[in-house]
Design an enzyme around this catalytic site. Sequence first.
Site, PDB file in Angstrom:
ATOM      1  N   ASN A  42      55.795  34.433  29.402  1.00 48.86           N
ATOM      2  CA  ASN A  42      54.735  34.567  30.405  1.00 48.86           C
ATOM      3  C   ASN A  42      55.373  34.814  31.772  1.00 48.86           C
ATOM      4  OD1 ASN A  42      55.622  31.827  30.260  1.00 48.86           O
ATOM      5  ND2 ASN A  42      53.767  31.115  31.281  1.00 48.86           N
ATOM      6  N   ILE A  43      54.733  35.687  32.534  1.00 45.97           N
ATOM      7  CA  ILE A  43      55.240  36.066  33.854  1.00 45.97           C
ATOM      8  C   ILE A  43      54.081  35.944  34.836  1.00 45.97           C
ATOM      9  CG2 ILE A  43      56.295  37.898  35.223  1.00 45.97           C
ATOM     10  CD1 ILE A  43      57.412  39.035  32.541  1.00 45.97           C
ATOM     11  N   GLU A  44      54.156  34.899  35.674  1.00 43.07           N
ATOM     12  CA  GLU A  44      53.059  34.621  36.608  1.00 43.07           C
ATOM     13  C   GLU A  44      53.241  35.370  37.920  1.00 43.07           C
ATOM     14  OE1 GLU A  44      52.871  30.326  36.837  1.00 43.07           O
ATOM     15  OE2 GLU A  44      51.828  30.234  34.906  1.00 43.07           O
ATOM     16  N   CYS A  53      50.612  37.198  29.865  1.00 43.13           N
ATOM     17  CA  CYS A  53      50.959  36.184  28.869  1.00 43.13           C
ATOM     18  C   CYS A  53      52.160  36.634  28.034  1.00 43.13           C
ATOM     19  CB  CYS A  53      49.774  35.940  27.938  1.00 43.13           C
ATOM     20  SG  CYS A  53      48.258  35.432  28.770  1.00 43.13           S
ATOM     21  N   GLU A  55      52.787  36.504  24.762  1.00 40.02           N
ATOM     22  CA  GLU A  55      52.582  37.248  23.517  1.00 40.02           C
ATOM     23  C   GLU A  55      52.313  38.723  23.788  1.00 40.02           C
ATOM     24  OE1 GLU A  55      50.855  34.658  24.848  1.00 40.02           O
ATOM     25  OE2 GLU A  55      49.227  34.148  23.450  1.00 40.02           O
ATOM     26  N   CYS A  88      44.986  33.059  24.570  1.00 46.82           N
ATOM     27  CA  CYS A  88      43.776  33.253  25.370  1.00 46.82           C
ATOM     28  C   CYS A  88      42.969  34.431  24.809  1.00 46.82           C
ATOM     29  CB  CYS A  88      44.146  33.483  26.829  1.00 46.82           C
ATOM     30  SG  CYS A  88      44.747  35.149  27.206  1.00 46.82           S
ATOM     31  N   CYS A  91      44.543  37.994  25.186  1.00 47.27           N
ATOM     32  CA  CYS A  91      45.609  38.278  24.215  1.00 47.27           C
ATOM     33  C   CYS A  91      45.020  38.555  22.835  1.00 47.27           C
ATOM     34  CB  CYS A  91      46.587  37.117  24.140  1.00 47.27           C
ATOM     35  SG  CYS A  91      47.681  37.070  25.570  1.00 47.27           S
TER      36      CYS A  91
HETATM   37 ZN   LIG Z   1      46.981  35.373  26.828  1.00 45.51          ZN
END
Ligand SMILES: [Zn+2]
Length: 132
Positions: A42-44, A53, A55, A88, A91
């Site tokens: 994940n890269i915020e 996200c 995945e 989520c 995804c």
């Molecule tokens: Zn997601």
Amino acid sequence: MNKEKMLSEAFAAMEYAYAPYSHFHVGACVETRDGKFFRGINIENASYPVTVCGERVAIFNAYANGYRKDDIVGIAIVTSGNALSASCGMCRQAMIELLKKDTPVIFSNGQEEMIMTVDEMLPHSFSGDDLL
Ligand SMILES: [Zn+2]
């Protein structure tokens, strides 16, 4: 499908998660039919909707290397939280488009594990077939 290798790659990737805001770390790994493994994290972003996200990063990584849904045999997704988390909604929609409906999706937090197919994660989904 090499579930243990996918999980170990996903846990190794999770070390690189970029999550300065949520501190919720995600690692992922896609395995291809020819035995390649593509990691994701994940890269915020300070502008929250820009966040991606783990995945989706793993799936996009495989696609960017020329693989498509028929080449992908599974995906593992691991999280740093105490509870076992699933993907989520965004995804799940990406998986319906980019993975086969019977592709196994493995979740783990290091203590618990769960396996579902893409179709089980998003039944009655909207896809390109609806646009025909
Ligand atoms: Zn997601």
